[in-house]
Design a protein around this motif. Structure first.
Motif, mmCIF file in Angstrom:
data_model
loop_
_atom_site.group_PDB
_atom_site.id
_atom_site.type_symbol
_atom_site.label_atom_id
_atom_site.label_comp_id
_atom_site.label_asym_id
_atom_site.label_seq_id
_atom_site.Cartn_x
_atom_site.Cartn_y
_atom_site.Cartn_z
ATOM 1 N N PRO A 96 72.398 44.779 37.783
ATOM 2 C CA PRO A 96 71.189 45.504 37.377
ATOM 3 C C PRO A 96 71.437 46.222 36.053
ATOM 4 C CG PRO A 96 72.329 46.671 39.141
ATOM 5 C CD PRO A 96 73.034 45.359 38.965
ATOM 6 N N SER A 97 70.387 46.323 35.231
ATOM 7 C CA SER A 97 70.598 46.985 33.947
ATOM 8 C C SER A 97 70.228 48.448 34.078
ATOM 9 C CB SER A 97 69.750 46.331 32.859
ATOM 10 O OG SER A 97 68.401 46.572 33.127
ATOM 11 N N TYR A 98 71.034 49.317 33.506
ATOM 12 C CA TYR A 98 70.767 50.743 33.568
ATOM 13 C C TYR A 98 70.160 51.181 32.240
ATOM 14 C CZ TYR A 98 73.458 50.617 37.791
ATOM 15 O OH TYR A 98 73.883 50.320 39.044
ATOM 16 N N PRO A 99 69.147 52.077 32.279
ATOM 17 C CA PRO A 99 68.534 52.494 31.022
ATOM 18 C C PRO A 99 69.545 53.250 30.150
ATOM 19 C CG PRO A 99 67.675 53.769 32.881
ATOM 20 C CD PRO A 99 68.552 52.712 33.443
ATOM 21 N N VAL A 100 69.606 52.873 28.893
ATOM 22 C CA VAL A 100 70.531 53.523 27.973
ATOM 23 C C VAL A 100 69.707 54.419 27.054
ATOM 24 C CG1 VAL A 100 72.216 53.148 26.146
ATOM 25 C CG2 VAL A 100 72.046 51.529 28.032
ATOM 26 N N GLY A 101 70.122 55.642 26.863
ATOM 27 C CA GLY A 101 69.374 56.566 26.021
ATOM 28 C C GLY A 101 69.487 56.198 24.545
#
Ligand code: DAH
Length: 335
Positions: A96-101
């Motif tokens: 799963p991809s995690y949101p990157v700031g």
């Protein structure tokens, strides 16, 4: 009685346990206080004396057997359920991809500006956000009753009637950092001073009580208005592209003479207007004197530009408040 013990052995061996509920049934039936083994212990009075020893031994063995069987059934259930869980994991799935700031649009704009001035040979300096009246106003040649000192515009941190105690303010511009820099460094000076500034203004799409400026100060022998113009034009071309439409207008500031303001043409939705991005000018000799620089020997230019204004032009944003609301839908557009 001994026959009953034998029969219980077989029952314990044959008891089927597939679920945690069945395991609990097993425990209640054989191991609990009211279970069958405990109740048999209580019947020892019925056993003839010569059989008592054999009965006690047989019962103890039975109890141990029930406990051992319970432990192994419990371990079996646990490992079954772990296997079941791991079977559910599909190791061929994409992770799963995690949101990157990302950096805030104002930070991005500021970084771009710093890079440009770095290329033009400017260093970076900073100063306090809580300033004394001397650095924020007096040393910058503001007359004692200048309207900017009025409480309308300035947030006062300490206001005193005693002339020996200097007022403290939230700095209303980054210009006081010019004074601090000249106090500690002899010319030549070529520096930018980015930072936050505060003004007691009503919040609207065009104004906010806090914003950012990049101050600049260039002091040396023989610095002229031509140097100022050349530096400003080089900056706007590097920032907005060589076809940028700009204009320089005369302005007025207590700390520069002459003073210039720079506007950039902003086109949005078919119409256009001039947007002021900075004030600038040649450093007033009174400012040099207040900061301990010899005005007979040195001249210099300075400016203060608005970072929000530049970010607005850069990204076509028309409401300054969006920079401070931290609405994720706004911020996500600057990845
Ligand atoms: N301090 C001014 C302001 O906040 C901007 C400014 C104008 C800064 C001229 C300067 C300058 O250094 O030379 O509106």
């Amino acid at each position: 009685m001994l026959e009953e013990i034998k029969a219980l052995h077989t029952e314990i061996e044959d008891f089927v346990v597939d679920t945690p509920n069945q395991l609990e049934d097993f425990r209640l039936e054989f191991l609990s206080k009211n279970g069958r083994i405990q109740s048999m212990f209580k019947r020892i009075g019925e056993v003839p004396n010569e059989q008592k020893a054999a009965f006690g031994k047989g019962m103890n063995e039975l109890k141990q057997k029930a406990q051992a069987r319970f432990d192994s059934l419990q371990a079996q259930l646990k490992s079954d359920s772990q296997q079941e869980n791991s079977a559910k994991d599909d190791i061929t799935l994409t992770a799963p991809s995690y949101p990157v700031g990302s950096l805030h649009p104002l930070t991005q704009t500021l970084e771009e500006m710093k890079n440009i001035f770095y290329r033009l040979g400017f260093t970076i300096s900073d100063g306090p956000e809580i300033e004394d009246d001397f650095h924020n106003f007096t040393a910058l040649n503001f007359p004692p009753n200048h309207p900017a000192r009025d409480e309308q515009d300035t947030f006062f941190v300490r206001k005193s009637d005693d002339p020996n105690i200097d007022d403290l303010v939230l700095r209303t511009h980054t210009s006081p950092v010019q004074i601090r820099l000249m106090e500690k460094q002899k010319p030549p000076i070529r520096a930018i001073m980015p930072g936050r500034v505060y003004r007691n203004e009503a919040v609207s799409p065009k104004s906010y009580f806090l914003f950012h400026q990049v101050e600049a100060l260039y002091v040396d022998e023989n610095v002229s208005v031509a140097d100022l113009k050349e530096t400003l034009i080089t900056f706007v071309k590097l920032m907005f592209g060589s076809d940028v439409k700009y204009r320089l207008r005369p302005g007025f500031f207590p700390f520069t003479e002459p003073s210039l303001e720079l506007d950039i043409w902003w086109e949005a939705n078919g119409s256009g207007k001039w947007l002021e991005i900075l004030g600038s000018g040649m450093v007033d000799p009174n400012v040099f004197k207040a900061a301990g620089v010899d005005p007979e020997k040195y001249t210099g230019f300075a400016w203060g530009m608005g970072v929000e204004r530049i970010a607005i032009l850069r990204h076509g944003i028309d409401d300054i408040r969006t920079f401070y609301e931290n609405d994720i839908r706004f911020l996500e557009q600057f990845n």
